[in-house]
Design an enzyme around this catalytic site. Structure first.
Site, PDB file in Angstrom:
ATOM      1  N   SER A   1       1.549   7.014   2.344  1.00 34.66           N
ATOM      2  CA  SER A   1       2.170   8.024   3.058  1.00 34.66           C
ATOM      3  C   SER A   1       3.309   8.647   2.250  1.00 34.66           C
ATOM      4  O   SER A   1       4.016   7.948   1.163  1.00 34.66           O
ATOM      5  CB  SER A   1       2.781   7.315   4.186  1.00 34.66           C
ATOM      6  OG  SER A   1       1.784   6.810   5.138  1.00 34.66           O
TER       7      SER A   1
ATOM      8  N   GLN B   1       0.940  -1.107   0.012  1.00 31.49           N
ATOM      9  CA  GLN B   1       0.222  -0.009  -0.125  1.00 31.49           C
ATOM     10  C   GLN B   1       0.961   1.176   0.114  1.00 31.49           C
ATOM     11  O   GLN B   1       1.722   1.552   0.994  1.00 31.49           O
ATOM     12  CB  GLN B   1      -0.804  -0.025   1.158  1.00 31.49           C
ATOM     13  CG  GLN B   1      -1.700   1.418   1.498  1.00 31.49           C
ATOM     14  CD  GLN B   1      -1.650   1.658   3.209  1.00 31.49           C
ATOM     15  OE1 GLN B   1      -0.814   1.352   3.807  1.00 31.49           O
ATOM     16  NE2 GLN B   1      -2.765   2.276   3.429  1.00 31.49           N
TER      17      GLN B   1
ATOM     18  N   GLU C   1      -3.806   9.195  17.930  1.00 33.26           N
ATOM     19  CA  GLU C   1      -4.327  10.189  18.032  1.00 33.26           C
ATOM     20  C   GLU C   1      -5.556  10.611  16.993  1.00 33.26           C
ATOM     21  O   GLU C   1      -6.496  11.118  17.300  1.00 33.26           O
ATOM     22  CB  GLU C   1      -3.545  11.679  18.054  1.00 33.26           C
ATOM     23  CG  GLU C   1      -2.557  11.471  19.007  1.00 33.26           C
ATOM     24  CD  GLU C   1      -1.498  10.512  19.298  1.00 33.26           C
ATOM     25  OE1 GLU C   1      -1.039   9.875  18.176  1.00 33.26           O
ATOM     26  OE2 GLU C   1      -1.014  10.235  20.282  1.00 33.26           O
TER      27      GLU C   1
ATOM     28  N   SER D   1       5.406  -0.404   3.635  1.00 35.27           N
ATOM     29  CA  SER D   1       5.783  -1.906   4.385  1.00 35.27           C
ATOM     30  C   SER D   1       5.892  -2.656   3.142  1.00 35.27           C
ATOM     31  O   SER D   1       5.115  -2.943   2.322  1.00 35.27           O
ATOM     32  CB  SER D   1       4.742  -2.283   5.360  1.00 35.27           C
ATOM     33  OG  SER D   1       4.612  -1.403   6.315  1.00 35.27           O
TER      34      SER D   1
ATOM     35  N   GLU E   1      -7.833  -1.615   6.660  1.00 34.80           N
ATOM     36  CA  GLU E   1      -6.499  -1.814   7.362  1.00 34.80           C
ATOM     37  C   GLU E   1      -6.775  -1.792   8.770  1.00 34.80           C
ATOM     38  O   GLU E   1      -6.091  -2.362   9.463  1.00 34.80           O
ATOM     39  CB  GLU E   1      -5.590  -0.456   7.159  1.00 34.80           C
ATOM     40  CG  GLU E   1      -4.311  -0.480   7.783  1.00 34.80           C
ATOM     41  CD  GLU E   1      -3.352   0.400   7.249  1.00 34.80           C
ATOM     42  OE1 GLU E   1      -3.556   1.395   6.580  1.00 34.80           O
ATOM     43  OE2 GLU E   1      -2.001   0.104   7.500  1.00 34.80           O
TER      44      GLU E   1
HETATM   45  C1  FAD Z   1       4.476  -0.005  11.292  1.00 35.87           C
HETATM   46  C2  FAD Z   1       4.039   0.834  10.233  1.00 35.87           C
HETATM   47  C3  FAD Z   1       3.891   0.349   9.029  1.00 35.87           C
HETATM   48  C4  FAD Z   1       3.466   1.229   7.980  1.00 35.87           C
HETATM   49  N1  FAD Z   1       3.100   1.082   6.518  1.00 35.87           N
HETATM   50  C5  FAD Z   1       2.801   1.952   5.868  1.00 35.87           C
HETATM   51  C6  FAD Z   1       2.404   1.180   4.413  1.00 35.87           C
HETATM   52  O1  FAD Z   1       2.594   0.191   4.100  1.00 35.87           O
HETATM   53  N2  FAD Z   1       2.018   2.282   3.527  1.00 35.87           N
HETATM   54  C7  FAD Z   1       2.025   3.548   3.803  1.00 35.87           C
HETATM   55  O2  FAD Z   1       1.515   4.144   3.005  1.00 35.87           O
HETATM   56  N3  FAD Z   1       2.172   3.786   4.961  1.00 35.87           N
HETATM   57  C8  FAD Z   1       2.520   3.396   6.037  1.00 35.87           C
HETATM   58  N4  FAD Z   1       3.024   3.586   7.368  1.00 35.87           N
HETATM   59  C9  FAD Z   1       3.048   5.014   7.559  1.00 35.87           C
HETATM   60  C10 FAD Z   1       1.852   5.633   8.539  1.00 35.87           C
HETATM   61  O3  FAD Z   1       0.564   5.418   7.840  1.00 35.87           O
HETATM   62  C11 FAD Z   1       2.092   6.885   8.986  1.00 35.87           C
HETATM   63  O4  FAD Z   1       3.310   6.757   9.560  1.00 35.87           O
HETATM   64  C12 FAD Z   1       0.995   7.496   9.944  1.00 35.87           C
HETATM   65  O5  FAD Z   1      -0.256   7.782   9.060  1.00 35.87           O
HETATM   66  C13 FAD Z   1       1.550   8.934  10.513  1.00 35.87           C
HETATM   67  O6  FAD Z   1       2.056   9.540   9.583  1.00 35.87           O
HETATM   68  P1  FAD Z   1       3.323  10.554   9.771  1.00 35.87           P
HETATM   69  O7  FAD Z   1       4.367   9.257  10.434  1.00 35.87           O
HETATM   70  O8  FAD Z   1       3.528  11.164   8.808  1.00 35.87           O
HETATM   71  O9  FAD Z   1       2.960  11.093  11.173  1.00 35.87           O
HETATM   72  P2  FAD Z   1       2.391  12.745  11.331  1.00 35.87           P
HETATM   73  O10 FAD Z   1       1.107  12.793  10.485  1.00 35.87           O
HETATM   74  O11 FAD Z   1       3.370  13.835  11.110  1.00 35.87           O
HETATM   75  O12 FAD Z   1       2.144  12.806  12.826  1.00 35.87           O
HETATM   76  C14 FAD Z   1       3.090  13.167  13.848  1.00 35.87           C
HETATM   77  C15 FAD Z   1       2.379  13.050  15.179  1.00 35.87           C
HETATM   78  O13 FAD Z   1       1.231  14.154  15.166  1.00 35.87           O
HETATM   79  C16 FAD Z   1       0.057  13.527  15.483  1.00 35.87           C
HETATM   80  N5  FAD Z   1      -1.054  14.208  14.787  1.00 35.87           N
HETATM   81  C17 FAD Z   1      -1.064  14.513  13.561  1.00 35.87           C
HETATM   82  N6  FAD Z   1      -2.327  14.941  12.962  1.00 35.87           N
HETATM   83  C18 FAD Z   1      -2.844  14.954  14.072  1.00 35.87           C
HETATM   84  C19 FAD Z   1      -4.347  15.520  14.476  1.00 35.87           C
HETATM   85  N7  FAD Z   1      -5.119  16.185  13.561  1.00 35.87           N
HETATM   86  N8  FAD Z   1      -4.714  15.590  15.657  1.00 35.87           N
HETATM   87  C20 FAD Z   1      -4.068  15.080  16.694  1.00 35.87           C
HETATM   88  N9  FAD Z   1      -2.613  14.635  16.450  1.00 35.87           N
HETATM   89  C21 FAD Z   1      -2.293  14.468  15.408  1.00 35.87           C
HETATM   90  C22 FAD Z   1       0.156  12.227  15.203  1.00 35.87           C
HETATM   91  O14 FAD Z   1      -0.726  11.500  16.013  1.00 35.87           O
HETATM   92  C23 FAD Z   1       1.635  11.749  15.541  1.00 35.87           C
HETATM   93  O15 FAD Z   1       1.619  11.526  16.871  1.00 35.87           O
HETATM   94  C24 FAD Z   1       3.380   2.650   8.239  1.00 35.87           C
HETATM   95  C25 FAD Z   1       3.765   3.251   9.708  1.00 35.87           C
HETATM   96  C26 FAD Z   1       4.342   2.322  10.554  1.00 35.87           C
HETATM   97  C27 FAD Z   1       4.464   2.651  11.817  1.00 35.87           C
END
Ligand code: FAD
Length: 425
Positions: free
Chosen positions: A145, A142, A394, A177, A260
């Protein structure tokens, strides 16, 4: 039929299975008795590994499952499925709850991409891909991100521009992933930047071997390579690979995120395996089962896992009845994330310092405590990720706040503005 499984089923659901159900359950159990070990067996390899051996085990399990007519249960026979019902899927999930299924490397492929293709694919797309996907001959990932779009995935920047009968994709994805061992991916890209951010997105089936697509591994602190960055430089995708309609990608993305969350929080397989049976056995083996702190932690974990089981059952029943789960998916996903942390803490309490430093003797062998320490330290490091994948805790709390508790939506000063007019870094 082994007594343990029947007892587990009747705990969750007092109704007795009819003769057809019982025959199906017996088939599922016989298959797993032949191909898998039970979850409290020390040979069960934990949440699942994506190293070459783990991948081989996953493919071989899935191939055998398909051969036995037990894969792709709800998908039509003409596309390589078993042509059964959501009720059979539920029976399967429950009958396999006590078996270690080595299918973690397929969790995105089967938990998300397969149902998406089944729901939104054209006949040609399903005929081309479903059977291989069901058998595990091809594995899918998928790609949502991006460096600038995680929680706010609708703000993503990867562009797709139509050129004759091909789309040209440019941009970057991250945290994908398993892409390094996958054959295809579902990509969300922006097809109209003049529309508000949720309206100008589309979803594509992309062959990962296409020219211009580069997969770079991201190495985690554990040394594992679970994720990747993916760079698209003028990647040409046939127009026939559009999934759903142009600019309707957000609806598909929401469905995929729902799959998911249900998969992480309420599915079967290695991702949702109960951990307390193995930890109870471990506490006994390490002589910790008389320790009142350990006993309380195990009892609390057992209770939490049963509650999560009921939440999962409620969602699967809704799916079986033809309803699309809404915010329940967020409740299940959040519960799964909290439970992973609880299991992590319980495991670390049992293995003690061996969870931080494990030994091998000169012959490279470990004692039981070190072996358990190494295994559960890996889980300990990865447990936090469950709070991020599929939308952070969150974000799930926001969804529950808005859609279950009826709290006001988060303010958005750019609501309705064209994506291209919204400032971004
Ligand atoms: C094990 C794992 C597998 C993954 N696999 C995939 C994959 O296969 N494909 C893919 O596309 N992505 C994947 N991801 C990515 C995942 O979807 C993102 O890490 C996730 O959506 C958070 O985005 P970010 O890391 O950019 O954090 P950010 O969006 O930058 O968030 C940073 C912090 O701010 C908080 N925050 C952000 N917005 C808000 C809000 N509106 N209100 C309150 N708090 C908020 C978040 O909770 C977090 O604590 C994976 C991540 C992990 C850890």
């Amino acid at each position: 039929m082994p007594a343990g499984t029947v007892a587990a089923m009747s705990d969750d659901n007092p109704s007795t299975p009819d003769a057809d159900d019982a025959a199906f359950i017996a088939r599922v159990e016989a298959f797993h008795a032949e191909h898998c070990v039970r979850i409290d067996d020390p040979a069960a390899s934990g949440p699942g590994s994506e190293d070459p051996e783990g991948l081989l085990a996953a493919r071989s399990y899935q191939g055998a499952l398909a051969h036995a007519g037990l894969a792709g249960l709800t998908h039509p026979v003409e596309y390589g499925g078993a042509g059964l019902t959501a009720h059979h899927q539920e029976l399967f999930t429950r009958a396999t709850a006590n078996w270690h299924r080595p299918d973690a490397p397929l969790s995105i492929s089967h938990g998300m991409c397969l149902p998406m293709l089944g729901q939104f694919g054209t006949h040609e797309q399903k005929a081309a891909h479903l059977a291989d996907l069901i058998r595990g001959t091809t594995i899918w990932c998928q790609m949502f991100s991006e460096p600038g779009a995680g929680s706010d995935v609708a703000g993503l920047s990867t562009r797709a521009v139509l050129d004759g009968d091909e789309w040209i994709i440019d941009g970057q994805k991250v945290w994908t992933s398993g892409a390094h061992y996958c054959d295809y991916g579902l990509v969300v890209a922006r097809t109209d930047p003049t529309l508000p951010k949720h309206q100008g997105l589309s979803m594509f089936i992309v062959d990962l071997s296409t020219a211009g697509l580069e997969i770079r591994p991201l190495v985690q602190m554990s040394g594992a390579r679970g994720f990747n960055e993916i760079f698209f430089e003028e990647v040409r995708v046939p127009a026939a690979n559009l999934l759903g309609e142009v600019n309707q990608g957000w609806n598909l993305a929401v469905s995929m995120l729902m799959y998911e969350r249900v998969s992480i929080g309420a599915g079967g397989g290695a991702l949702n395996a109960k951990r307390h049976p193995e930890l109870i056995q471990l506490a006994r083996d390490l002589g910790r089962s008389d320790d009142p702190v350990v006993r309380q932690a195990l009892a609390a974990l057992h209770i939490s896992e049963e509650i999560k089981g009921f939440i999962g059952q409620r969602i699967r029943s809704a799916v079986a009845a033809g309803r699309v789960p809404g915010p329940e998916g967020s409740i299940a996903k959040l519960t799964g994330a909290l439970l992973a942390r609880q299991a992590r803490d319980t495991a670390m309490t049992i293995v003690g310092t061996a969870g931080q430093a494990f030994e091998r003797n000169a012959a490279g062998e470990s004692d039981l405590r070190s072996t358990a320490g190494r295994k559960w330290s890996g889980f300990c490091i990865s447990a936090a990720g469950i709070s991020l994948a599929g939308g952070t805790d969150e974000v799930q709390r926001n969804i529950i706040g808005e859609r279950v508790l009826g709290l006001p939506k988060e303010p958005d000063p750019f609501k309705g503005a064209a994506w291209q007019d919204v400032p971004r870094s």
